[in-house]
Design a protein around this motif. Structure first.
Motif, mmCIF file in Angstrom:
data_model
loop_
_atom_site.group_PDB
_atom_site.id
_atom_site.type_symbol
_atom_site.label_atom_id
_atom_site.label_comp_id
_atom_site.label_asym_id
_atom_site.label_seq_id
_atom_site.Cartn_x
_atom_site.Cartn_y
_atom_site.Cartn_z
ATOM 1 N N GLN A 55 0.842 -1.195 0.000
ATOM 2 C CA GLN A 55 0.000 0.000 0.000
ATOM 3 C C GLN A 55 0.877 1.244 0.000
ATOM 4 O O GLN A 55 2.022 1.211 0.452
ATOM 5 N N TYR A 56 0.281 2.346 -0.481
ATOM 6 C CA TYR A 56 0.984 3.628 -0.530
ATOM 7 C C TYR A 56 0.134 4.741 0.065
ATOM 8 O O TYR A 56 -1.093 4.726 -0.043
ATOM 9 N N GLN A 57 0.823 5.718 0.667
ATOM 10 C CA GLN A 57 0.216 7.010 0.994
ATOM 11 C C GLN A 57 0.740 7.978 -0.047
ATOM 12 O O GLN A 57 1.927 7.932 -0.406
ATOM 13 N N VAL A 58 -0.139 8.861 -0.543
ATOM 14 C CA VAL A 58 0.267 9.757 -1.621
ATOM 15 C C VAL A 58 -0.158 11.191 -1.343
ATOM 16 O O VAL A 58 -1.065 11.452 -0.557
ATOM 17 N N LYS A 59 0.502 12.099 -2.021
ATOM 18 C CA LYS A 59 0.098 13.505 -2.084
ATOM 19 C C LYS A 59 -0.514 13.665 -3.458
ATOM 20 O O LYS A 59 0.146 13.484 -4.480
ATOM 21 N N TRP A 60 -1.821 13.927 -3.491
ATOM 22 C CA TRP A 60 -2.534 14.115 -4.758
ATOM 23 C C TRP A 60 -2.339 15.541 -5.243
ATOM 24 O O TRP A 60 -2.378 16.483 -4.454
ATOM 25 N N GLU A 61 -2.144 15.719 -6.513
ATOM 26 C CA GLU A 61 -1.974 17.046 -7.128
ATOM 27 C C GLU A 61 -3.201 17.908 -6.841
ATOM 28 O O GLU A 61 -4.328 17.529 -7.146
ATOM 29 N N GLY A 62 -2.988 19.062 -6.187
ATOM 30 C CA GLY A 62 -4.062 20.010 -5.922
ATOM 31 C C GLY A 62 -4.894 19.725 -4.685
ATOM 32 O O GLY A 62 -5.842 20.443 -4.402
ATOM 33 N N PHE A 63 -4.552 18.686 -3.926
ATOM 34 C CA PHE A 63 -5.299 18.342 -2.717
ATOM 35 C C PHE A 63 -4.417 18.519 -1.491
ATOM 36 O O PHE A 63 -3.196 18.464 -1.576
ATOM 37 N N ASP A 64 -5.068 18.673 -0.342
ATOM 38 C CA ASP A 64 -4.345 18.704 0.921
ATOM 39 C C ASP A 64 -3.826 17.307 1.231
ATOM 40 O O ASP A 64 -4.194 16.331 0.582
ATOM 41 N N GLU A 65 -3.019 17.216 2.271
ATOM 42 C CA GLU A 65 -2.436 15.942 2.670
ATOM 43 C C GLU A 65 -3.520 14.893 2.913
ATOM 44 O O GLU A 65 -4.553 15.168 3.502
ATOM 45 N N ASP A 66 -3.266 13.686 2.448
ATOM 46 C CA ASP A 66 -4.200 12.566 2.589
ATOM 47 C C ASP A 66 -3.452 11.444 3.276
ATOM 48 O O ASP A 66 -2.453 10.957 2.771
ATOM 49 N N ARG A 67 -3.908 11.005 4.434
ATOM 50 C CA ARG A 67 -3.231 9.956 5.187
ATOM 51 C C ARG A 67 -3.833 8.572 4.944
ATOM 52 O O ARG A 67 -3.542 7.619 5.647
ATOM 53 N N THR A 68 -4.646 8.440 3.910
ATOM 54 C CA THR A 68 -5.250 7.155 3.563
ATOM 55 C C THR A 68 -4.204 6.263 2.904
ATOM 56 O O THR A 68 -3.361 6.733 2.148
ATOM 57 N N TRP A 69 -4.272 4.964 3.181
ATOM 58 C CA TRP A 69 -3.416 3.987 2.516
ATOM 59 C C TRP A 69 -4.185 3.394 1.346
ATOM 60 O O TRP A 69 -5.319 2.943 1.513
ATOM 61 N N TYR A 70 -3.568 3.384 0.165
ATOM 62 C CA TYR A 70 -4.194 2.884 -1.053
ATOM 63 C C TYR A 70 -3.430 1.663 -1.563
ATOM 64 O O TYR A 70 -2.197 1.622 -1.490
ATOM 65 N N PRO A 71 -4.137 0.687 -2.148
ATOM 66 C CA PRO A 71 -3.443 -0.485 -2.703
ATOM 67 C C PRO A 71 -2.539 -0.093 -3.877
ATOM 68 O O PRO A 71 -2.865 0.813 -4.651
#
Length: 101
Positions: A55-71
């Protein structure tokens, strides 16, 4: 004319790349790819193995920090971001087996 008339909040505009603290920035519209809505990855922040799945945590372009883990399977369209993350952090879990493909 008073100074507060010139600098009233309704006359201030956020800079596209450097908003003021507390300003609400409208998130970008998703990109349609194969009838799916997708957003651009600015950078990969972290990786982990959770129940033997990468899984990864990412910084989405144009969004605030997201601490969700994605597959990891969600990032098929961002191999360059995954590669850059794993070059910078070779001891973190990953990369996906088929990253070179």
């Amino acid at each position: 004319m008073k100074i507060h008339d010139i600098f009233s909040p309704d006359k201030l505009r956020k800079a596209a790349n450097d908003p003021l603290p507390g300003q609400i920035q409208e998130p970008p519209e998703p990109i349609e790819i194969n009838d799916d809505q997708e957003w651009e990855v600015e950078r990969i922040l972290d990786s982990r193995l959770y129940r033997r799945k990468l899984q990864y945590q990412v910084k989405w372009e144009g969004f605030d920090e997201d601490r969700t883990w994605y597959p990891a399977s969600n990032f098929i369209g961002s191999p360059h971001r995954l590669r850059a993350f794993h070059v910078d952090y070779p001891n973190r879990p990953g990369p996906p087996k088929r990253l070179k493909d």
